[in-house]
Design a protein around this motif. Structure first.
Motif, short mmCIF file in Angstrom:
data_model
loop_
_atom_site.label_atom_id
_atom_site.label_comp_id
_atom_site.label_asym_id
_atom_site.label_seq_id
_atom_site.Cartn_x
_atom_site.Cartn_y
_atom_site.Cartn_z
N LEU A 168 4.46 10.03 -6.01
CA LEU A 168 3.45 10.95 -5.49
C LEU A 168 3.77 12.37 -5.93
CD1 LEU A 168 3.08 9.59 -1.88
CD2 LEU A 168 1.38 9.48 -3.67
N ASP A 210 -5.24 2.65 -6.05
CA ASP A 210 -3.91 2.97 -5.56
C ASP A 210 -3.92 4.28 -4.77
OD1 ASP A 210 -2.89 0.71 -6.75
OD2 ASP A 210 -2.31 1.76 -8.59
N GLN A 211 -4.62 5.26 -5.31
CA GLN A 211 -4.68 6.56 -4.65
C GLN A 211 -5.38 6.46 -3.30
OE1 GLN A 211 -6.24 9.76 -7.04
NE2 GLN A 211 -6.67 11.04 -5.26
N HIS A 260 -3.04 4.94 3.97
CA HIS A 260 -1.76 4.66 4.64
C HIS A 260 -1.16 5.94 5.22
CE1 HIS A 260 2.42 3.47 5.28
NE2 HIS A 260 1.99 2.22 5.32
N SER A 261 -1.29 7.04 4.50
CA SER A 261 -0.78 8.33 4.99
C SER A 261 -1.49 8.75 6.27
CB SER A 261 -0.94 9.41 3.92
OG SER A 261 -0.16 9.12 2.78
N LYS A 288 -3.11 4.69 -0.79
CA LYS A 288 -2.01 5.54 -0.36
C LYS A 288 -2.50 6.59 0.63
CE LYS A 288 1.92 7.36 0.15
NZ LYS A 288 2.96 6.65 0.90
N GLU A 289 -3.64 7.17 0.37
CA GLU A 289 -4.17 8.18 1.29
C GLU A 289 -4.49 7.56 2.64
OE1 GLU A 289 -7.36 10.45 -0.39
OE2 GLU A 289 -6.30 10.78 -2.27
N ALA A 340 0.83 -1.21 0.00
CA ALA A 340 0.00 0.00 0.00
C ALA A 340 0.86 1.25 0.00
CB ALA A 340 -0.93 0.01 1.22
N LYS A 341 2.14 1.09 0.36
CA LYS A 341 3.07 2.23 0.38
C LYS A 341 3.63 2.43 -1.03
CE LYS A 341 5.87 2.20 3.95
NZ LYS A 341 6.84 1.72 4.94
N LEU A 342 2.85 3.11 -1.83
CA LEU A 342 3.18 3.24 -3.25
C LEU A 342 4.03 4.47 -3.53
CD1 LEU A 342 -0.37 2.39 -4.54
CD2 LEU A 342 1.61 0.89 -4.56
N LEU A 394 -1.59 10.36 -6.50
CA LEU A 394 -0.70 9.62 -7.37
C LEU A 394 -0.65 10.27 -8.75
CD1 LEU A 394 -1.77 6.01 -6.46
CD2 LEU A 394 0.45 7.05 -6.02
#
Length: 370
Positions: A255, A273-274, A280-281, A277-278, A250-252, A266
């Motif tokens: 960015l 994916d976006q 995970h952030s 990532k959000e 998930a840490k893509l 992304l």
């Protein structure tokens, strides 16, 4: 004729002054009138902007409340049901209790003590793991629906501009959005084995010097649970616990800053994916870590109080109890923690924490900037 010239000669200065004053007055009047009309136009524009802002705020508030209801009534109950089944499958304490019942007259004392010691560790493991999992899944699901809610709100706002490309993109994104919500099951389907292993190791470490004959009161139980949680959360690198909730991929990369907000998006990649990532952030942020700490602390307090009130049977906390008698109650509490969310007192407790409410309000408000 002579008299007119004479009159003009005597009074022409006054006439010019009078005409000048009159002209100036007319000019000032026109200037004032134009200024007044402009002020009226500005007032109308400001009133329209205020009305528009209020309408947007009302729409956002309604949408925000709708998103929270979806989390409470749909996404979280489904995820919790699956999680509860998986925890009960992986940590089935009835096997040990049945062996103890059947062998109480034939087993030696060392054998009984060994089984009781296993039951002690596994009972605490299941209870602490359940309270951690329920707390985290409650928060994670709400992170998901708030992030997704923001994307849906933006899509709706943009679709009002009637762009066929936007409508087609929104249609295409539906599978990604469904897949994103399905990741609420990652803990139960993938993260649970490692979580159980590490939680059991933490429980065994804290309980190794606690004997079945030891007397526990609410303070000792509270300290024990907190120590198990602290030992578990301290394992590995910072934020290692995120790996139980989300896959490492998930840490893509790739960015770029969004031009319309402070979020990261992304540059190239799918909607899924976006979203991942959000999420995970958010989970990696200091603000979310604070919310996790406050939530766990609150739930531990509620569980310890519940255990000792129920143990006393009088509606008031009992003073103390031997650990051997406390272990069955610890095991029973695990199932209470995993109850259906709408009737689960601990889920409702997490939801009503002021810091939790504020965090998700800010998360949604910041994320809703188009």
């Amino acid at each position: 004729m002579f008299s007119f010239r004479s009159l003009w000669s005597r009074h022409k200065k006054k006439v010019f002054v009078t005409l000048g004053i009159a002209g100036s007055g007319y000019f000032l009047y026109k200037l004032y009138d134009a200024h007044k009309r402009r002020l009226d136009e500005v007032a109308v524009e400001l009133a329209a902007e205020r009305e528009h802002d209020e309408r947007i705020k009302a729409q956002m508030q309604y949408h925000f409340e709708t998103i929270q209801r979806i989390a409470d009534t749909t996404t979280l109950p489904r995820a919790m049901h699956y999680l509860s089944n998986r925890i009960n499958e992986e940590l089935n304490l009835s096997v040990l209790t049945e062996i103890l019942k059947q062998g109480k007259d034939v087993m030696t004392l060392p054998e009984k003590l060994e089984l009781w010691d296993k039951l002690k560790v596994l009972s605490f493991t299941k209870m602490v793991l359940s309270l951690w999992s329920v707390t985290m899944i409650s928060l994670f699901v709400r992170v998901q629906v708030n992030i997704l809610g923001r994307h849906l709100y933006i899509d709706i706002a943009r679709s009002q501009e009637s762009s066929p490309l936007i409508e087609e993109a929104t249609f295409t994104d539906q599978d990604d959005e469904q897949n994103f919500l399905a990741k609420a099951d990652y803990l139960a389907s993938h993260g649970l084995p490692a979580l159980i292993f590490n939680m059991q190791a933490a429980a065994a470490e804290i309980l190794k010097n606690k004997q079945l004959k030891d007397v526990f009161n609410s303070s000792i139980l509270h300290e024990t649970v907190v120590q198990i949680l602290y030992t578990f959360m301290s394992m590995g690198r910072p934020h290692h616990w995120i790996e139980y909730l989300m896959a490492e991929d998930a840490k893509l990369p790739s960015l770029t800053p969004s031009m319309s907000s402070n979020n990261l998006i992304l540059a190239d990649g799918s909607k899924f994916d976006q979203l991942m990532k959000e999420a995970h952030s958010v989970l990696s942020s200091d603000e979310f870590t604070h919310v996790v700490e406050v939530s766990l602390k609150t739930v531990v307090n509620a569980i310890v109080n519940d255990i000792f009130v129920e143990q006393s049977g009088s509606g008031t906390p009992s003073s103390s109890i031997a650990l051997v008698k406390l272990v069955p109650r610890i095991a029973q509490t695990s199932q209470v923690i995993l109850d259906e969310p709408t009737t689960n007192q601990f889920v409702q407790t997490i939801k009503s924490i002021q810091d939790v409410e504020l965090f998700f309000t800010i998360l949604y408000a910041n994320a809703s900037t188009v």
